[in-house]
Design a protein around this motif. Structure first.
Motif, mmCIF file in Angstrom:
data_model
loop_
_atom_site.group_PDB
_atom_site.id
_atom_site.type_symbol
_atom_site.label_atom_id
_atom_site.label_comp_id
_atom_site.label_asym_id
_atom_site.label_seq_id
_atom_site.Cartn_x
_atom_site.Cartn_y
_atom_site.Cartn_z
ATOM 1 N N GLY A 283 16.144 51.841 59.198
ATOM 2 C CA GLY A 283 16.601 52.220 57.866
ATOM 3 C C GLY A 283 15.443 52.468 56.917
ATOM 4 N N ALA A 284 14.412 51.622 56.996
ATOM 5 C CA ALA A 284 13.230 51.834 56.160
ATOM 6 C C ALA A 284 12.530 53.135 56.525
ATOM 7 N N ARG A 285 12.461 53.436 57.816
ATOM 8 C CA ARG A 285 11.861 54.706 58.247
ATOM 9 C C ARG A 285 12.684 55.891 57.740
ATOM 10 N N THR A 286 14.010 55.719 57.723
ATOM 11 C CA THR A 286 14.880 56.817 57.291
ATOM 12 C C THR A 286 14.690 57.129 55.821
ATOM 13 N N ILE A 287 14.702 56.103 54.967
ATOM 14 C CA ILE A 287 14.585 56.374 53.532
ATOM 15 C C ILE A 287 13.167 56.818 53.155
ATOM 16 N N ALA B 140 11.332 67.478 62.077
ATOM 17 C CA ALA B 140 10.605 68.692 61.712
ATOM 18 C C ALA B 140 9.551 69.047 62.753
ATOM 19 N N LEU B 141 9.019 68.042 63.430
ATOM 20 C CA LEU B 141 8.021 68.271 64.483
ATOM 21 C C LEU B 141 8.672 68.557 65.841
ATOM 22 N N GLY B 142 9.989 68.587 65.864
ATOM 23 C CA GLY B 142 10.690 68.860 67.116
ATOM 24 C C GLY B 142 10.813 67.650 68.022
ATOM 25 N N ILE B 143 10.657 66.446 67.474
ATOM 26 C CA ILE B 143 10.761 65.211 68.247
ATOM 27 C C ILE B 143 12.115 64.580 67.972
ATOM 28 N N SER B 144 12.837 64.249 69.020
ATOM 29 C CA SER B 144 14.155 63.635 68.871
ATOM 30 C C SER B 144 14.005 62.159 68.496
ATOM 31 N N PRO B 145 14.564 61.733 67.371
ATOM 32 C CA PRO B 145 14.509 60.304 67.022
ATOM 33 C C PRO B 145 15.196 59.423 68.060
ATOM 34 N N VAL B 146 16.254 59.941 68.670
ATOM 35 C CA VAL B 146 16.946 59.163 69.695
ATOM 36 C C VAL B 146 16.031 58.934 70.883
ATOM 37 N N GLN B 147 15.350 59.984 71.309
ATOM 38 C CA GLN B 147 14.461 59.883 72.463
ATOM 39 C C GLN B 147 13.249 59.011 72.161
ATOM 40 N N ARG B 148 12.705 59.167 70.974
ATOM 41 C CA ARG B 148 11.449 58.477 70.651
ATOM 42 C C ARG B 148 11.660 57.058 70.154
ATOM 43 N N LEU B 149 12.735 56.804 69.415
ATOM 44 C CA LEU B 149 12.910 55.506 68.775
ATOM 45 C C LEU B 149 14.077 54.694 69.328
ATOM 46 N N VAL B 150 15.186 55.348 69.624
ATOM 47 C CA VAL B 150 16.398 54.614 69.995
ATOM 48 C C VAL B 150 16.350 54.137 71.443
ATOM 49 N N VAL B 151 15.931 55.013 72.361
ATOM 50 C CA VAL B 151 15.944 54.656 73.783
ATOM 51 C C VAL B 151 15.102 53.413 74.072
#
Length: 262
Positions: free
Chosen positions: A118-122, A131-142
């Motif tokens: 949440g802190a990263r989101t806000i 914007a850099l073409g990196i999926s947050p799910v792939q990079r952070l959630v998995v």
């Protein structure tokens, strides 16, 4: 008003399911291609351990004592003290350990993951990744889902072991039980499927908690207050869902897995 909340609940559930499917896809594809973020996963696992291990131990010890007191007292009233070991052990392993893990995962681990994302989101870090073409799910959630699931399984083993040992010690030292009777009754009724059930529950709890926390964190809005609201919603939703899932799994286990009769 009510229909709007029901619709919003179904939308949230659907989005979490979609995120879960994306996590599963990225997990297999990244591992097969050798691009999985193992370093991030290990870091997140260590973070989860640092958040949850001490509270787990602090909860497991009194939990084992409480179960031993209640079951020991009831067994003395019924004249069934020879079955205290089975009742204590099975109660801790089948229900106690997964429930303790569920509460700690939702309250400690889920809130920590949600507040971090949440802190990263806000701060618009998530927008920068996209914007850099990196999926947050792939990079952070998995990595967080895998780390939370792995640690949940380990925590369940810790709670089960500590709870059973604590109940045994308390029964022998404070309730006048005998070590042989406690161990023999436990061995007569316990089976490997009981521990497997507890571990499967804990793994599922870890998946659900981490998915809910990640989703709420990535969709937080409204500044710091929005993050606090997301954390609160994550904990409440996780606890309610985990108890519902626990009831369903327990009923299915009782129906489909034969129980030992001693």
């Amino acid at each position: 008003m009510v229909l709007g909340r029901i619709h919003e609940s179904f939308v949230t559930a659907g989005r979490i399911l979609v995120m879960g499917a994306a996590v599963l896809k990225f997990l297999f594809t990244d591992v097969l291609r050798g691009r999985f973020h193992w370093k991030e996963t290990v870091a997140q696992a260590w973070f989860v351990v640092s958040v949850a291990v001490v509270p787990t131990l602090l909860v497991a010890i009194p939990f084992g004592v409480i179960v031993s007191i209640q079951i020991g007292s009831l067994a003395q009233q019924l004249g069934a003290t020879s079955f205290v070991g089975a009742a204590n052990g099975l109660g801790v392993i089948r229900q106690g350990a997964p429930i303790v893990v569920a509460l700690l995962m939702a309250g400690a681990v889920g809130s920590a993951i949600c507040s971090d994302l949440g802190a990263r989101t806000i701060r618009e870090e998530i927008d920068a990744l996209e914007a850099l073409g990196i999926s947050p799910v792939q990079r952070l959630v998995v990595p967080r889902v895998l780390a939370a699931t792995s640690v949940a399984v380990l925590l369940c083993g810790i709670v089960a072991f500590v709870g059973v040992i604590t109940g045994f010690i308390f029964n022998v030292t404070a309730q006048g039980g005998t070590p042989g009777s406690y161990i023999s009754s436990f061995a007569a009724f316990a089976q490997p499927a009981d521990l497997v059930l507890a571990e499967l529950k804990s793994a599922l709890f870890g998946i659900l908690v981490s998915l809910i926390a990640c989703y709420k964190g990535l969709t937080a809005q409204g500044g710091p207050k929005g993050v606090a609201d997301a954390v609160n919603a994550s904990v409440v939703l996780s606890v309610v869902l985990l108890f519902a899932v626990n009831v369903v799994i327990t009923e299915l286990f009782a129906v489909f897995v034969p129980q030992r009769l001693g």
